[in-house]
Design an enzyme around this catalytic site. Structure first.
Site, PDB file in Angstrom:
ATOM      1  N   ARG A 101      18.736  73.064 -30.770  1.00  0.00           N
ATOM      2  CA  ARG A 101      17.654  73.203 -29.799  1.00  0.00           C
ATOM      3  C   ARG A 101      17.870  72.319 -28.572  1.00  0.00           C
ATOM      4  O   ARG A 101      17.602  72.731 -27.436  1.00  0.00           O
ATOM      5  CB  ARG A 101      16.310  72.893 -30.471  1.00  0.00           C
ATOM      6  CG  ARG A 101      15.082  72.975 -29.570  1.00  0.00           C
ATOM      7  CD  ARG A 101      15.084  74.179 -28.644  1.00  0.00           C
ATOM      8  NE  ARG A 101      15.291  75.454 -29.324  1.00  0.00           N
ATOM      9  CZ  ARG A 101      15.626  76.572 -28.707  1.00  0.00           C
ATOM     10  NH1 ARG A 101      15.817  76.582 -27.389  1.00  0.00           N
ATOM     11  NH2 ARG A 101      15.789  77.683 -29.402  1.00  0.00           N
ATOM     12  N   LYS A 136      11.630  66.906  -6.205  1.00  0.00           N
ATOM     13  CA  LYS A 136      10.669  67.500  -7.142  1.00  0.00           C
ATOM     14  C   LYS A 136      11.407  67.953  -8.396  1.00  0.00           C
ATOM     15  O   LYS A 136      11.531  69.134  -8.710  1.00  0.00           O
ATOM     16  CB  LYS A 136       9.929  68.656  -6.479  1.00  0.00           C
ATOM     17  CG  LYS A 136       9.065  68.208  -5.297  1.00  0.00           C
ATOM     18  CD  LYS A 136       8.415  69.380  -4.585  1.00  0.00           C
ATOM     19  CE  LYS A 136       7.601  68.900  -3.386  1.00  0.00           C
ATOM     20  NZ  LYS A 136       7.003  70.024  -2.627  1.00  0.00           N
ATOM     21  N   LYS A 168       7.557  60.428   6.238  1.00  0.00           N
ATOM     22  CA  LYS A 168       6.639  61.548   6.070  1.00  0.00           C
ATOM     23  C   LYS A 168       5.283  61.218   6.707  1.00  0.00           C
ATOM     24  O   LYS A 168       5.101  60.150   7.282  1.00  0.00           O
ATOM     25  CB  LYS A 168       6.525  61.910   4.586  1.00  0.00           C
ATOM     26  CG  LYS A 168       7.872  62.385   4.012  1.00  0.00           C
ATOM     27  CD  LYS A 168       7.763  62.772   2.557  1.00  0.00           C
ATOM     28  CE  LYS A 168       7.078  64.112   2.367  1.00  0.00           C
ATOM     29  NZ  LYS A 168       7.919  65.236   2.863  1.00  0.00           N
ATOM     30  N   GLU A 198       9.726  63.651   9.261  1.00  0.00           N
ATOM     31  CA  GLU A 198       8.983  64.907   9.137  1.00  0.00           C
ATOM     32  C   GLU A 198       8.006  65.022  10.296  1.00  0.00           C
ATOM     33  O   GLU A 198       7.280  64.068  10.606  1.00  0.00           O
ATOM     34  CB  GLU A 198       8.219  64.910   7.811  1.00  0.00           C
ATOM     35  CG  GLU A 198       7.293  66.086   7.608  1.00  0.00           C
ATOM     36  CD  GLU A 198       6.445  65.907   6.360  1.00  0.00           C
ATOM     37  OE1 GLU A 198       6.926  66.219   5.261  1.00  0.00           O
ATOM     38  OE2 GLU A 198       5.300  65.421   6.487  1.00  0.00           O
ATOM     39  N   ASP A 224       7.946  70.695   9.141  1.00  0.00           N
ATOM     40  CA  ASP A 224       7.118  70.940   7.956  1.00  0.00           C
ATOM     41  C   ASP A 224       6.110  72.054   8.198  1.00  0.00           C
ATOM     42  O   ASP A 224       5.229  71.932   9.054  1.00  0.00           O
ATOM     43  CB  ASP A 224       6.391  69.647   7.567  1.00  0.00           C
ATOM     44  CG  ASP A 224       5.591  69.806   6.286  1.00  0.00           C
ATOM     45  OD1 ASP A 224       6.123  70.376   5.323  1.00  0.00           O
ATOM     46  OD2 ASP A 224       4.422  69.373   6.267  1.00  0.00           O
TER      47      ASP A 224
END
Length: 285
Positions: A101, A136, A168, A198, A224
């Site tokens: 597995r 992410k 950001k 950004e 963005d």
């Protein structure tokens, strides 16, 4: 052929095996399989895809049975059709079934990332845009998932918070403005560290472009959630002086249009946060 060093893969494999084996080990294998029995089986693709994570199979099996024979038939980055045999293993049956597995989970997960990435890369073929991943990623699996993106033909964005500066919106808010944030980043960054910022509109883009005359411009500008018309306007204004990265609102229905605006890079979080697991099975021989 792409490979990660075993030293990067082994801790992940051993952690996954320990999670599965728990406190007492594989009680089903111990109850049903005679001690010393051996088995041979093949890892077989149920659907077409791009391979990533085959070394996870090898290391999972060998962790449980160091004397096992693992015959790897395809390598990371290889494309395959449904029915393809990816690897054949002959090992102690109890050990092999205990590793099954973990091997399948990692192989299916990583091949799913590579396969989805290849789909995005093919969607922008003929444009100059390159497909990149993001941070992410699944905690603990970043190196493997970013390797899978590369296997699919994508490129890696920064690996963590320490290898590039990415300013950001929240950084901008605290600094009091996008230009000031970039100036501070430029003053801080060593000569080998890139600076990306950004921007969320053409007004912020213009503020960043004004820094060119100061010698303080960033290396990359992330656009963005820009509309297609604003992306085209941004490409025209920048005129090749700074790398442009498009981000936000990217999926397989929009990525081609974004690429055709002339941006250099398109970052896609879905490559790692939403890739479906590729269906791969284990068939006894």
């Amino acid at each position: 052929m792409r490979r990660l060093p075993d030293v990067l893969i082994e801790p992940v494999v051993r952690m996954a095996l320990a999670e599965d084996l728990g406190r007492a080990g594989d009680v089903t294998a111990m109850a049903c399989i005679p001690e010393g029995a051996r088995m041979k089986a093949a890892f077989t693709a149920r659907k077409p895809g791009v391979l990533a994570g085959i070394d996870c199979v090898r290391l999972a099996v060998l962790a449980m049975d160091p004397k096992a024979f693992v015959d790897v038939r395809l390598h990371d980055g290889d494309a395959f059709e449904a029915g393809a045999v990816l690897a054949v293993v002959e090992a102690d049956a109890r050990a092999f079934l205990s590793a099954e597995r973990t091997a399948l989970n990692l192989l299916g997960r990583l091949s799913g990332v590579a396969t989805l990435t290849r789909t995005y890369v093919e969607a922008v073929a003929g444009t100059k845009a390159r497909i990149a991943d993001t941070r992410k990623t699944t905690p603990g699996l970043r190196a493997l998932e970013k390797h899978a993106v590369a296997c699919g033909g994508g490129m890696n964005h920064r690996f963590g918070l320490d290898d590039a500066i990415l300013i950001k919106d929240n950084h901008v808010a605290v600094c009091g403005g996008v230009a000031e944030a970039v100036r501070r980043a430029r003053a801080f960054a060593p000569h080998l560290m890139k600076v990306e910022v950004e921007v969320d509109g053409l007004d912020q883009l213009d503020a960043v472009l004004a820094l060119i005359d100061e010698g303080a411009a960033p290396d990359v500008i992330m656009l963005d959630n820009f509309s297609l018309s604003d992306l085209r306007a941004a490409v025209t204004r920048v005129a090749g002086r700074i790398v442009l990265e498009a981000s936000g609102g990217v999926d397989l229905t929009t990525v081609r249009g974004i690429a055709e605006t002339g941006v250099d890079v398109i970052s896609v979080g879905a490559l790692t946060h939403s890739a479906p697991v590729l269906d791969i099975g284990l068939d006894a021989l």
